[in-house]
Scaffold this motif. Structure first.
Motif, PDB file in Angstrom:
ATOM      1  N   UNK A 145       0.843  -0.945  -0.232  1.00 43.63           N
ATOM      2  CA  UNK A 145      -0.160   0.111   0.136  1.00 43.63           C
ATOM      3  C   UNK A 145       0.897   1.540  -0.216  1.00 43.63           C
ATOM      4  N   UNK A 146       0.332   2.187  -1.104  1.00 45.35           N
ATOM      5  CA  UNK A 146       1.297   3.659  -1.128  1.00 45.35           C
ATOM      6  C   UNK A 146       0.350   4.694  -0.789  1.00 45.35           C
ATOM      7  N   UNK A 147       0.552   5.342  -0.738  1.00 47.46           N
ATOM      8  CA  UNK A 147      -0.149   6.730  -0.389  1.00 47.46           C
ATOM      9  C   UNK A 147      -1.434   6.739  -1.328  1.00 47.46           C
ATOM     10  N   UNK A 148      -1.530   6.238  -3.017  1.00 46.63           N
ATOM     11  CA  UNK A 148      -2.277   6.942  -3.880  1.00 46.63           C
ATOM     12  C   UNK A 148      -2.670   5.845  -4.938  1.00 46.63           C
ATOM     13  N   UNK A 149      -1.514   4.475  -4.096  1.00 43.62           N
ATOM     14  CA  UNK A 149      -1.877   3.309  -4.609  1.00 43.62           C
ATOM     15  C   UNK A 149      -2.288   2.073  -4.031  1.00 43.62           C
ATOM     16  N   UNK A 150      -1.890   0.813  -4.740  1.00 45.82           N
ATOM     17  CA  UNK A 150      -2.302  -0.389  -3.785  1.00 45.82           C
ATOM     18  C   UNK A 150      -1.978  -1.357  -4.769  1.00 45.82           C
ATOM     19  N   UNK A 151      -0.969  -2.027  -4.779  1.00 42.43           N
ATOM     20  CA  UNK A 151      -0.736  -3.137  -5.518  1.00 42.43           C
ATOM     21  C   UNK A 151      -1.633  -4.701  -4.870  1.00 42.43           C
ATOM     22  N   UNK A 152      -1.183  -5.104  -5.511  1.00 42.58           N
ATOM     23  CA  UNK A 152      -1.587  -6.983  -5.274  1.00 42.58           C
ATOM     24  C   UNK A 152      -1.480  -7.779  -6.428  1.00 42.58           C
ATOM     25  N   UNK A 153      -0.693  -8.624  -5.597  1.00 45.40           N
ATOM     26  CA  UNK A 153      -0.458  -9.924  -6.585  1.00 45.40           C
ATOM     27  C   UNK A 153      -0.825 -10.960  -5.884  1.00 45.40           C
ATOM     28  N   UNK A 154      -2.123 -11.179  -6.749  1.00 43.40           N
ATOM     29  CA  UNK A 154      -2.681 -13.093  -6.805  1.00 43.40           C
ATOM     30  C   UNK A 154      -1.961 -14.438  -6.818  1.00 43.40           C
ATOM     31  N   UNK A 155      -1.993 -15.538  -6.266  1.00 42.24           N
ATOM     32  CA  UNK A 155      -1.067 -16.185  -6.571  1.00 42.24           C
ATOM     33  C   UNK A 155      -2.121 -17.592  -6.475  1.00 42.24           C
ATOM     34  N   UNK A 156      -2.508 -18.370  -7.357  1.00 43.51           N
ATOM     35  CA  UNK A 156      -3.933 -19.537  -7.583  1.00 43.51           C
ATOM     36  C   UNK A 156      -3.405 -20.953  -7.630  1.00 43.51           C
ATOM     37  N   UNK A 157      -2.490 -21.324  -6.309  1.00 47.96           N
ATOM     38  CA  UNK A 157      -1.464 -22.427  -6.364  1.00 47.96           C
ATOM     39  C   UNK A 157      -2.579 -23.333  -7.690  1.00 47.96           C
ATOM     40  N   UNK A 158      -3.716 -23.816  -7.964  1.00 46.60           N
ATOM     41  CA  UNK A 158      -4.015 -25.104  -8.155  1.00 46.60           C
ATOM     42  C   UNK A 158      -3.665 -25.116  -9.838  1.00 46.60           C
ATOM     43  N   UNK A 159      -3.765 -23.115 -10.240  1.00 47.24           N
ATOM     44  CA  UNK A 159      -3.428 -23.559 -11.443  1.00 47.24           C
ATOM     45  C   UNK A 159      -1.969 -23.060 -12.058  1.00 47.24           C
ATOM     46  N   UNK A 160      -1.051 -22.383 -10.320  1.00 50.57           N
ATOM     47  CA  UNK A 160      -0.159 -21.662 -10.845  1.00 50.57           C
ATOM     48  C   UNK A 160      -0.461 -20.907 -11.709  1.00 50.57           C
ATOM     49  N   UNK A 161      -1.633 -19.992 -11.254  1.00 52.21           N
ATOM     50  CA  UNK A 161      -1.812 -18.787 -12.555  1.00 52.21           C
ATOM     51  C   UNK A 161      -1.219 -17.400 -11.342  1.00 52.21           C
ATOM     52  N   UNK A 162      -0.477 -16.558 -12.052  1.00 52.52           N
ATOM     53  CA  UNK A 162      -0.786 -15.218 -10.874  1.00 52.52           C
ATOM     54  C   UNK A 162      -1.371 -13.870 -11.777  1.00 52.52           C
ATOM     55  N   UNK A 163      -2.194 -13.288 -11.064  1.00 51.36           N
ATOM     56  CA  UNK A 163      -2.461 -12.080 -11.490  1.00 51.36           C
ATOM     57  C   UNK A 163      -2.040 -10.419 -10.502  1.00 51.36           C
ATOM     58  N   UNK A 164      -2.190  -9.809 -11.270  1.00 47.76           N
ATOM     59  CA  UNK A 164      -1.164  -8.840 -10.809  1.00 47.76           C
ATOM     60  C   UNK A 164      -2.535  -7.477 -10.748  1.00 47.76           C
ATOM     61  N   UNK A 165      -2.913  -6.927  -9.524  1.00 50.84           N
ATOM     62  CA  UNK A 165      -4.245  -6.259  -8.953  1.00 50.84           C
ATOM     63  C   UNK A 165      -3.401  -4.641  -9.090  1.00 50.84           C
ATOM     64  N   UNK A 166      -3.692  -3.334  -9.288  1.00 50.72           N
ATOM     65  CA  UNK A 166      -3.217  -2.359  -8.687  1.00 50.72           C
ATOM     66  C   UNK A 166      -4.856  -1.358  -8.804  1.00 50.72           C
TER      67      UNK A 166
END
Length: 127
Positions: free
Chosen positions: A18-39
């Motif tokens: 978490x930053x002043x005007x931004x939140x970054x998130x990385x979501x990992x889906x263990x079953x598929x091993x895929x990642x999703x980035x969210x800003x």
């Protein structure tokens, strides 16, 4: 950076910064091993944009990705945009009709799913 956080949403492992005007998130889906980035982008504390980036699992070295963006005005979603970003070297081969299938994007990550996930991540990241 204001804070860092790690938490689980069902079977999804989420890391946030978490930053002043931004939140970054990385979501990992263990079953598929895929990642999703969210800003999440804010102006004067008001949400302006949520951007999801899904990196093509089969074309990582070419930086192929699918970007879904939700635009907000006064806290109300006013627009959404979904784009597939295909590097020039791959675009020269021709763009397939179904880029989700060709590049291996998760067909279950619909805009409804992403909005629901965004809400859950934000709730946990701002606690």
């Amino acid at each position: 950076m204001i804070s860092k956080n790690k938490f689980d949403l069902d079977s999804i492992l989420v890391k946030t910064k978490r930053y002043k005007n931004k939140i970054q998130a990385e979501s990992k889906f263990p079953s598929s091993k895929l990642k999703l980035q969210t800003e999440y982008y804010f102006e004067k504390g008001t949400l302006q944009l949520i951007r999801f980036t899904e990196i093509s699992d089969g074309f990582k070295k070419y930086d192929a990705k699918k970007v879904t963006e939700f635009y907000y005005v006064d806290g109300i979603k006013v627009a959404e945009k979904v784009r597939s970003i295909i590097p020039g070297i791959l675009a020269e081969l021709g763009v397939p009709k179904d880029t989700d299938k060709a590049f291996g994007y998760n067909k279950n990550w619909t805009t409804d799913f992403l909005l629901n996930l965004a809400e859950q991540i934000m709730r946990n990241a701002t606690e």
